[in-house]
Each structure stands twice: as structure tokens, then as C-alpha cells.
Motif scaffolding. Structure first.
Motif, PDB file in Angstrom:
ATOM      1  N   PRO A 202     -13.016 -12.297   1.231  1.00  0.00           N
ATOM      2  CA  PRO A 202     -12.333 -13.512   0.788  1.00  0.00           C
ATOM      3  C   PRO A 202     -10.917 -13.211   0.322  1.00  0.00           C
ATOM      4  CG  PRO A 202     -14.043 -12.881  -0.781  1.00  0.00           C
ATOM      5  CD  PRO A 202     -14.093 -11.898   0.347  1.00  0.00           C
ATOM      6  N   TYR A 203     -10.039 -14.182   0.508  1.00  0.00           N
ATOM      7  CA  TYR A 203      -8.655 -14.012   0.075  1.00  0.00           C
ATOM      8  C   TYR A 203      -8.605 -13.769  -1.428  1.00  0.00           C
ATOM      9  CZ  TYR A 203      -4.047 -14.939  -1.623  1.00  0.00           C
ATOM     10  OH  TYR A 203      -2.853 -14.819  -2.292  1.00  0.00           O
ATOM     11  N   ALA A 204      -7.788 -12.819  -1.821  1.00  0.00           N
ATOM     12  CA  ALA A 204      -7.513 -12.555  -3.229  1.00  0.00           C
ATOM     13  C   ALA A 204      -6.138 -11.911  -3.307  1.00  0.00           C
ATOM     14  CB  ALA A 204      -8.567 -11.635  -3.836  1.00  0.00           C
ATOM     15  N   ALA A 205      -5.367 -12.266  -4.288  1.00  0.00           N
ATOM     16  CA  ALA A 205      -4.037 -11.697  -4.461  1.00  0.00           C
ATOM     17  C   ALA A 205      -4.133 -10.390  -5.232  1.00  0.00           C
ATOM     18  CB  ALA A 205      -3.144 -12.688  -5.209  1.00  0.00           C
ATOM     19  N   GLY A 206      -3.208  -9.494  -4.957  1.00  0.00           N
ATOM     20  CA  GLY A 206      -3.139  -8.255  -5.717  1.00  0.00           C
ATOM     21  C   GLY A 206      -3.428  -7.020  -4.882  1.00  0.00           C
ATOM     22  N   THR A 207      -2.973  -5.896  -5.366  1.00  0.00           N
ATOM     23  CA  THR A 207      -3.181  -4.621  -4.704  1.00  0.00           C
ATOM     24  C   THR A 207      -4.670  -4.295  -4.679  1.00  0.00           C
ATOM     25  OG1 THR A 207      -1.048  -3.881  -5.552  1.00  0.00           O
ATOM     26  CG2 THR A 207      -2.546  -2.177  -4.743  1.00  0.00           C
ATOM     27  N   ASP A 208      -5.157  -3.900  -3.544  1.00  0.00           N
ATOM     28  CA  ASP A 208      -6.566  -3.545  -3.333  1.00  0.00           C
ATOM     29  C   ASP A 208      -7.537  -4.694  -3.602  1.00  0.00           C
ATOM     30  OD1 ASP A 208      -5.724  -0.986  -2.654  1.00  0.00           O
ATOM     31  OD2 ASP A 208      -6.148  -0.153  -4.629  1.00  0.00           O
ATOM     32  N   ALA A 209      -7.042  -5.913  -3.713  1.00  0.00           N
ATOM     33  CA  ALA A 209      -7.915  -7.050  -4.020  1.00  0.00           C
ATOM     34  C   ALA A 209      -8.788  -7.441  -2.833  1.00  0.00           C
ATOM     35  CB  ALA A 209      -7.082  -8.254  -4.470  1.00  0.00           C
ATOM     36  N   MET A 210      -8.392  -7.034  -1.634  1.00  0.00           N
ATOM     37  CA  MET A 210      -9.150  -7.381  -0.440  1.00  0.00           C
ATOM     38  C   MET A 210      -9.627  -6.105   0.269  1.00  0.00           C
ATOM     39  SD  MET A 210      -6.942 -10.629   0.978  1.00  0.00           S
ATOM     40  CE  MET A 210      -8.053 -11.037   2.307  1.00  0.00           C
ATOM     41  N   LYS A 211     -10.095  -5.167  -0.512  1.00  0.00           N
ATOM     42  CA  LYS A 211     -10.551  -3.884   0.027  1.00  0.00           C
ATOM     43  C   LYS A 211     -12.072  -3.799  -0.091  1.00  0.00           C
ATOM     44  CE  LYS A 211      -8.179   0.112  -0.421  1.00  0.00           C
ATOM     45  NZ  LYS A 211      -7.618   1.315  -1.087  1.00  0.00           N
ATOM     46  N   VAL A 212     -12.729  -3.415   1.007  1.00  0.00           N
ATOM     47  CA  VAL A 212     -14.180  -3.224   1.008  1.00  0.00           C
ATOM     48  C   VAL A 212     -14.506  -1.884   1.663  1.00  0.00           C
ATOM     49  CG1 VAL A 212     -14.767  -5.681   1.024  1.00  0.00           C
ATOM     50  CG2 VAL A 212     -14.544  -4.456   3.170  1.00  0.00           C
TER      51      VAL A 212
END
Length: 181
Positions: A129-139
Motif C-alpha cells: 500500500p502507498y505510504a510516504a517516507g523512506t522505506d515506507a513501501m519496503k517488503v
């Protein structure tokens, strides 16, 4: 003369009608404009490789754990190892769906007892899911690589043919904007 009077009356009436329509004004304006449309960013990495710009990537080494059959960080029949696929869509401004698939690993190495699959508790498909910030969209998706130990004459010959080789595990990561979001 009577015919001329009729014609004169009709001409005067037409003149009055024409003058009456042209003497009334209506307000009318027209304008054009523009709007700025900004497009969403699309950023997807596997590990440190930007797969939007590159169509190949390298996965980290497989972790064979503490008790392995093969030594020196090498696989042998009976071994199971894990490798992590790290997907990073940080910087994207949309939800990201992903699918991970393997090429025909068993055919490539000619050994059906060598398998690759999602590790227990993980899935080869999902949505970030979209999320702002560094590494916020890392899996991180853990994969399991296994060489099943089978003591059969035909399998033993296949295992020996596979020994002392450098094998390639073909992995494909497909990322797309999540249309269901």
C-alpha cells in the motif's frame, strides 16, 4: 399602385423586424484556460536494483542455516535454504501489486528434487500500500530453496549429475500499479 403599397408595407415590416433584433444586445463572453496535472511517481527496486530502469537484478546469497549437509555455503541433497527478495516501492505514489515467479528451475538443472517456493508464512503475490517516507513501501519476501534427499537409483544418478555445478535460480519479479486500490 396598390401592389407597390403592399410591397412597401412588407419591406417596412421586414426592416422593423430586422432592426428590432439587431438593436437588442446579449452579453456573451468566452475564455480558455489550463490546469496543471502532476503524474504519480513510479519507483520499484529489487534489493538495490531499480527494475524500472533495469530488467535484471541479483538476489542476495542463500542462507543455508547452521546445520547443512553441503559445506562451504553449497547445497547438497537434504539441504534447505532461504533467500530474501526485498521489494522497495518507496517513492512510488501509487499502491503496488507484485508477483514473484520462478523459471522452470527443475528443468534448468535437470533435477526435479530441487525446488524453490515461498517460505512458510509468506506469499509470492501481494500488495504494497502507498505510504510516504523512506522505506515506507519496503517488503521482504522469504523464499525457500530445497534439495530433497531421495535414495533411489534413478534419483541418485540425477543427483550425481547435478553435483559440483553452479546452478541458476531464475526469478521474475513483476510489479504493477494495483488497479484495485
Amino acid at each position: 399602385m396598390k401592389g407597390n403599397k403592399k410591397l412597401l408595407v412588407v419591406a417596412v415590416l421586414l426592416l422593423l423586424i430586422t432592426v428590432s433584433f439587431t438593436t437588442y444586445a446579449i452579453y456573451k463572453s468566452s475564455a480558455t484556460g489550463e490546469s496543471t496535472i502532476n503524474t504519480a511517481a513510479w519507483v520499484v527496486k529489487v534489493g538495490d536494483t531499480d527494475i524500472v530502469a533495469n530488467n535484471t537484478f541479483t538476489i542476495d546469497s542463500i542462507d543455508w542455516g547452521t546445520s547443512t549437509v553441503g559445506k562451504n555455503n553449497k547445497i547438497a541433497p537434504g539441504d534447505t535454504g532461504t533467500v530474501n527478495i526485498v521489494l522497495d516501492a518507496s517513492g512510488s505514489e501509487v499502491d503496488v501489486a507484485y508477483e514473484i515467479s520462478f523459471g522452470d528451475f527443475a528443468t534448468t538443472v535437470n533435477n526435479t528434487k530441487l525446488t524453490a517456493k515461498a517460505a512458510s508464512g509468506s506469499s509470492l503475490t501481494g500488495t504494497i500500500p502507498y505510504a510516504a517516507g523512506t522505506d515506507a513501501m519496503k517488503v521482504t519476501i522469504p523464499l525457500e530453496v530445497k534439495w530433497e534427499a531421495v535414495d533411489e537409483d534413478t534419483q541418485n544418478a540425477t543427483d550425481i549429475d547435478t553435483a559440483a555445478k553452479s546452478l541458476t535460480l531464475p526469478v521474475t519479479v513483476m510489479a504493477r500499479q494495483n488497479p484495485g486500490a
